[in-house]
Design an enzyme around this catalytic site. Structure first.
Site, short mmCIF file in Angstrom:
data_model
loop_
_atom_site.label_atom_id
_atom_site.label_comp_id
_atom_site.label_asym_id
_atom_site.label_seq_id
_atom_site.Cartn_x
_atom_site.Cartn_y
_atom_site.Cartn_z
N ARG A 139 -2.75 6.92 1.08
CA ARG A 139 -3.21 8.14 1.76
C ARG A 139 -2.20 8.83 2.67
NH1 ARG A 139 -8.28 5.08 3.84
NH2 ARG A 139 -6.65 3.53 3.64
N ARG B 151 -6.75 12.48 -4.82
CA ARG B 151 -7.93 11.89 -4.20
C ARG B 151 -9.06 12.91 -4.05
NH1 ARG B 151 -9.81 10.63 1.11
NH2 ARG B 151 -10.31 8.42 1.38
N TYR C 145 -15.33 -10.84 -0.24
CA TYR C 145 -16.04 -9.59 -0.56
C TYR C 145 -17.27 -9.84 -1.42
CZ TYR C 145 -12.21 -6.98 1.50
OH TYR C 145 -11.32 -6.47 2.39
N ASP D 116 -6.83 -1.97 -7.50
CA ASP D 116 -7.38 -2.61 -6.31
C ASP D 116 -7.75 -4.04 -6.64
OD1 ASP D 116 -8.26 -1.67 -3.45
OD2 ASP D 116 -9.72 -3.15 -4.12
N ARG E 130 0.82 -1.22 0.00
CA ARG E 130 0.00 0.00 0.00
C ARG E 130 0.85 1.27 0.00
NH1 ARG E 130 -5.51 -0.15 1.51
NH2 ARG E 130 -6.33 -2.16 0.91
O1 CP3 Z 1 0.01 -1.41 -2.56
C1 CP3 Z 1 -0.27 -0.45 -3.30
O2 CP3 Z 1 0.11 0.70 -3.07
C2 CP3 Z 1 -0.99 -0.73 -4.60
C3 CP3 Z 1 -2.40 -0.48 -4.60
C4 CP3 Z 1 -3.36 -1.33 -3.79
C5 CP3 Z 1 -4.59 -0.80 -3.29
N1 CP3 Z 1 -5.31 -1.82 -2.77
C6 CP3 Z 1 -4.99 0.59 -3.37
C7 CP3 Z 1 -6.04 1.08 -2.46
C8 CP3 Z 1 -3.35 -2.69 -3.48
C9 CP3 Z 1 -2.26 -3.72 -3.73
C10 CP3 Z 1 -4.59 -2.99 -2.84
C11 CP3 Z 1 -4.96 -4.34 -2.42
C12 CP3 Z 1 -6.16 -4.54 -1.62
N2 CP3 Z 1 -7.37 -3.91 -1.71
C13 CP3 Z 1 -6.29 -5.56 -0.64
C14 CP3 Z 1 -5.23 -6.56 -0.29
C15 CP3 Z 1 -4.15 -5.99 0.55
C16 CP3 Z 1 -4.58 -5.62 1.96
O3 CP3 Z 1 -4.42 -4.46 2.31
O4 CP3 Z 1 -5.05 -6.51 2.69
C17 CP3 Z 1 -7.58 -5.48 -0.11
C18 CP3 Z 1 -8.17 -6.36 0.97
C19 CP3 Z 1 -8.25 -4.45 -0.82
C20 CP3 Z 1 -9.66 -4.01 -0.65
C21 CP3 Z 1 -9.74 -2.61 -0.24
N3 CP3 Z 1 -9.48 -1.53 -1.05
C22 CP3 Z 1 -10.09 -2.12 1.03
C23 CP3 Z 1 -10.43 -2.98 2.23
C24 CP3 Z 1 -10.07 -0.73 0.95
C25 CP3 Z 1 -10.54 0.25 1.99
C26 CP3 Z 1 -9.67 0.27 3.17
C27 CP3 Z 1 -8.58 1.24 2.94
O5 CP3 Z 1 -7.42 0.88 3.15
O6 CP3 Z 1 -8.92 2.37 2.59
C28 CP3 Z 1 -9.62 -0.38 -0.35
C29 CP3 Z 1 -9.36 0.98 -0.87
C30 CP3 Z 1 -7.97 1.28 -1.34
N4 CP3 Z 1 -7.25 0.48 -2.17
C31 CP3 Z 1 -7.21 2.45 -1.08
C32 CP3 Z 1 -6.01 2.34 -1.79
C33 CP3 Z 1 -4.90 3.36 -1.89
C34 CP3 Z 1 -7.68 3.65 -0.27
C35 CP3 Z 1 -8.51 4.45 -1.18
C36 CP3 Z 1 -8.65 5.85 -0.71
O7 CP3 Z 1 -9.37 6.06 0.26
O8 CP3 Z 1 -8.06 6.70 -1.37
#
Ligand code: CP3
Length: 341
Positions: A29, A38, A151, A74, A25
């Site tokens: 943010r 964003r 999910y 994502d 990640r």
């Molecule tokens: O690693 C990276 O920087 C690459 C991008 C990436 C994102 N999501 C961007 C994202 C990757 C590899 C993911 C994977 C992902 N997404 C997983 C597996 C890894 C983990 O963290 O367990 C899961 C379970 C998701 C599903 C998901 N997407 C959730 C649960 C959320 C909301 C929670 C959160 O962290 O905000 C997201 C949104 C998300 N995916 C964001 C980002 C940068 C935040 C979006 C925002 O609010 O701008």
């Protein structure tokens, strides 16, 4: 030729000048530059616009100096491509208004043509590769079928994913049909990511640790194994199944080149379980990046000492938290780069 191929060398089991480092990640943010984009664009708009995905992917390479870029996207773009609506609700996380509960619901999902439905990801990868200009490798990714099913069935985030588990335990045939559909989609998706330019791919099984060893094999690992096998001749794969430390030996036996571990297992114990033929990745507690910088420096040294001279990629044990100060993230990366064993 890549200027910095530390990550790929270590995945192949070759000697590298030092331990490579990136953060799960890392595009997100905690970076003010991400927050600017964003404000202006919705989450899936950022994923679907190659120029935006490219800019966000490269931000941590320029700002933090990580040894690899990871595609900004994502894991939930896969259920979207399979026909389900997926929303990202501010401060709540993912929301799927029409989750899969019955045989009838399953008629709403399909194994899509990935070029048609996810072509924007491959366009983003091509653009990122051009903009990176061989500075560092690019990591592609997808969710593991089990985590995606969580999910698709639960419809939102959960601590237990009880409804997803109940679905698998009460309607196992349906569950396996869905898992196989996700697997087939994911194989085509990751193969196309590699063809577009991804140098390696990571499979995120964030909820693998919710299953006991036998259920993990049945509901998760047997599908991950198919994905690893399908990518074997294309690119190295990294499996990150959070909390599934009990199955490190079986994960190593899939032939994956890398295994991610979280901070709840010691590097020594993980190495004992996984054997010597695989690269371990991790395992800094993400919350420790909230400590003062001298503490981060000391703890990184301890972590690297504990991994020793074996195949290792430094990373966090899960995604970076949004409230981590940028200089703390940079201190983590710099401490790995400056480590003298
Ligand atoms: O690693 C990276 O920087 C690459 C991008 C990436 C994102 N999501 C961007 C994202 C990757 C590899 C993911 C994977 C992902 N997404 C997983 C597996 C890894 C983990 O963290 O367990 C899961 C379970 C998701 C599903 C998901 N997407 C959730 C649960 C959320 C909301 C929670 C959160 O962290 O905000 C997201 C949104 C998300 N995916 C964001 C980002 C940068 C935040 C979006 C925002 O609010 O701008």
């Amino acid at each position: 030729m890549l200027q910095n191929d530390l990550l790929l060398k270590v995945l192949r089991g070759e000697q590298a000048e030092r331990t490579p480092v990136w953060m799960m990640r890392q595009a997100g943010r905690y970076l003010p530059e991400y927050m600017v984009l964003r404000e202006k664009y919705g989450f899936f708009e950022r994923c679907q616009t190659p120029e935006l995905a490219c800019e966000i992917t490269i931000q941590p390479v320029n700002i933090i100096g990580v040894d690899a870029a990871i595609l900004f996207s994502d894991i939930l773009v896969v259920p979207q491509a399979m026909g389900l609506e997926v929303q990202l609700v501010e401060s709540k996380g993912p929301y799927l208004p029409d989750p899969i509960k019955t045989q009838k619901d399953l008629t709403r999902v399909r194994v899509p043509d990935v070029q048609e439905t996810l072509g924007y990801v491959f366009d983003a990868i091509k653009l990122i590769k051009r903009e990176l200009n061989n500075r560092v490798p690019l990591i592609g990714f997808a969710g593991a079928p089990w985590t995606i099913l969580c999910y698709m069935v639960q419809g939102k985030g959960s601590k237990t994913f009880d409804e997803a588990k109940a679905f698998c335990y009460t309607q196992p045939e349906l569950a396996h049909t869905l898992l196989q559909m996700i697997t087939d989609t994911t194989i085509a998706y990751l193969q196309a990511q590699v063809k577009a330019g991804a140098d390696t791919v990571q499979i995120f099984d964030s909820w693998g640790g919710l299953l006991g060893p036998a259920d993990f094999e049945n509901l998760s690992l047997q599908y991950i194994r198919q994905i690893v096998t399908a990518l074997k001749d294309l690119a190295p794969t990294i499996i990150f199944a959070k909390g599934a430390w009990h199955s490190l030996a079986s994960m190593a036996a899939t032939g994956a080149q890398g295994l991610g571990i979280d901070w709840c297992i010691s590097p020594q114990m993980a190495r004992q379980f996984a054997g010597n033929q695989v690269t371990l990745q991790g395992n800094f507690d993400p919350a420790k990046l909230l400590s003062p910088i001298p503490v981060i420096q000391k703890e990184v040294k301890q972590m690297l000492d504990a991994f020793g001279s074996g195949r290792h990629i430094a990373n966090l044990g899960h995604g970076i938290l949004p409230n981590v100060p940028v200089d703390h993230a940079r201190a983590f990366v710099d401490s790995v780069k400056n480590y003298k064993g």
